[in-house]
Design a protein around this motif. Structure first.
Motif, short mmCIF file in Angstrom:
data_model
loop_
_atom_site.label_atom_id
_atom_site.label_comp_id
_atom_site.label_asym_id
_atom_site.label_seq_id
_atom_site.Cartn_x
_atom_site.Cartn_y
_atom_site.Cartn_z
N UNK A 1 29.94 94.99 88.20
CA UNK A 1 29.72 96.23 87.61
C UNK A 1 30.24 97.57 87.80
N UNK A 2 30.83 97.52 89.17
CA UNK A 2 31.09 98.88 89.70
C UNK A 2 32.69 98.91 89.83
N UNK A 3 33.18 100.03 89.19
CA UNK A 3 34.69 100.23 89.39
C UNK A 3 34.88 101.56 89.91
N UNK A 4 35.70 101.60 90.84
CA UNK A 4 36.19 102.70 91.94
C UNK A 4 37.56 103.46 91.01
N UNK A 5 37.69 104.83 91.24
CA UNK A 5 39.02 105.42 90.93
C UNK A 5 39.62 106.41 91.59
N UNK A 6 40.84 106.56 91.80
CA UNK A 6 41.67 107.61 92.27
C UNK A 6 42.67 107.99 91.85
N UNK A 7 42.90 109.26 91.69
CA UNK A 7 44.21 109.71 91.31
C UNK A 7 45.33 109.74 92.38
N UNK A 8 46.23 109.06 92.07
CA UNK A 8 47.03 108.97 93.19
C UNK A 8 48.68 109.48 92.68
N UNK A 9 49.60 110.05 93.54
CA UNK A 9 50.88 110.42 93.33
C UNK A 9 51.85 109.41 93.87
N UNK A 10 52.52 108.72 93.20
CA UNK A 10 53.62 107.96 93.71
C UNK A 10 54.91 108.39 93.62
N UNK B 1 54.92 98.21 95.47
CA UNK B 1 54.00 98.52 94.27
C UNK B 1 53.27 97.53 93.86
N UNK B 2 53.03 96.32 94.28
CA UNK B 2 51.93 95.43 94.17
C UNK B 2 50.66 95.96 94.00
N UNK C 1 52.12 118.42 94.47
CA UNK C 1 50.93 118.23 95.16
C UNK C 1 50.17 119.41 94.97
N UNK C 2 50.90 120.96 95.19
CA UNK C 2 50.56 122.29 95.15
C UNK C 2 49.82 122.50 93.69
N UNK C 3 50.46 121.98 92.76
CA UNK C 3 49.96 122.21 91.56
C UNK C 3 48.97 121.05 90.75
N UNK C 4 48.72 120.05 91.39
CA UNK C 4 48.12 119.05 91.22
C UNK C 4 46.91 118.70 92.29
N UNK C 5 46.19 119.47 92.61
CA UNK C 5 45.16 119.51 93.99
C UNK C 5 44.34 118.25 93.74
N UNK C 6 43.92 117.56 92.51
CA UNK C 6 43.11 116.69 92.36
C UNK C 6 43.71 115.33 92.78
N UNK C 7 44.72 115.26 93.13
CA UNK C 7 45.56 113.97 93.69
C UNK C 7 44.98 113.66 95.09
N UNK C 8 44.25 112.26 95.00
CA UNK C 8 43.60 112.12 96.25
C UNK C 8 44.48 111.30 97.24
N UNK C 9 45.24 110.57 96.73
CA UNK C 9 46.34 109.89 97.84
C UNK C 9 47.90 110.12 97.33
N UNK C 10 48.45 109.75 98.36
CA UNK C 10 50.09 109.57 97.96
C UNK C 10 50.47 108.19 98.45
N UNK C 11 51.36 107.71 97.80
CA UNK C 11 52.16 106.61 98.01
C UNK C 11 53.67 106.55 97.88
#
Length: 169
Positions: free
Chosen positions: A108-117, A158-159, A140-150
Motif C-alpha cells: 500500500x505504500x509507494x515512495x517517489x524521488x525526482x532524480x537526474x540521470x 540503468x537496471x 541542477x541549479x535550475x531544478x532544485x527539486x532533484x533529490x538524487x543524481x545518477x
C-alpha cells in the motif's frame, strides 16, 4: 546570459581555439532551454509527466527538450515504466533524464524521488561525454527539486534495482 545558472567562479574557456578567462561561465558554456524548464515544473508540480529527456543541441549552446513520457501511461507498474524509458535512450549518444522514480516499499505504500540521470554510454563520443558532465551543474541549479543524481554508462547501471539501491537512502 552565458553561464547565468552557474555559480560564480573563474574558469578558462576555450572558444574556437582561443583561450579566454571568464567569471561565472562554465567550461561548456551551455544554457538550459525554457521548454525543458517548463516540462520539469510539470513533472514536479502537476505530476502529469514522469520523464523529461533533454539533449544538448547541435551548436552546443543549450540543453533542449528531446522527449517527455506521460505519467498517465504509468499503470502502477513502476518497473515496466522505467524499462520503457530506458529503451528509448540512444545507444551511442548522451542524454539527461529527469525522472519521477517510484517504487513500492509495501503493498500500500509507494515512495517517489525526482532524480537526474546522466546517460553517458560507452559508445558515445568522448567530447560529448565531457560536455554533458560539465553542464550537469547548470541543470541542477535550475531544478532544485532533484533529490538524487545518477550517472549511467551501460544498461546494467540503468537496471531498476541498481538505481533503486543508489537512491533510496
Amino acid at each position: 546570459r552565458v553561464g547565468e545558472c552557474c555559480r560564480k567562479r573563474r574558469v578558462l574557456v576555450v572558444v574556437k581555439g582561443v583561450a579566454r578567462e571568464g567569471k561565472g561561465v562554465m567550461a561548456s558554456n551551455i544554457n538550459v532551454g525554457d521548454e525543458l524548464k517548463e516540462m520539469f515544473e510539470t513533472l514536479v508540480h502537476k505530476k502529469t509527466v514522469r520523464a523529461v529527456i533533454g539533449k544538448i543541441n547541435d551548436s552546443f549552446s543549450e540543453v533542449e527538450m528531446f522527449r517527455t513520457m506521460d505519467a498517465t501511461e504509468d499503470s502502477g507498474d513502476h518497473v515496466a515504466a522505467w524499462k520503457e524509458m530506458c529503451e528509448s535512450l540512444p545507444e551511442n549518444d548522451c542524454r539527461y533524464i529527469v525522472y519521477d522514480f517510484k517504487w513500492k516499499i509495501s503493498e500500500t505504500i509507494t515512495k517517489s524521488k525526482v532524480i537526474l540521470i546522466l546517460w553517458s554510454p560507452e559508445a558515445s563520443k568522448v567530447r560529448n561525454k565531457m560536455i554533458y558532465a560539465s553542464s550537469q551543474e547548470c541543470l541542477l541549479n535550475v531544478m532544485p527539486e532533484v533529490n538524487r543524481q545518477v550517472q549511467a554508462t551501460d544498461d546494467d547501471e540503468l537496471e531498476f534495482d541498481a538505481v533503486l539501491k543508489r537512491i533510496e537512502h
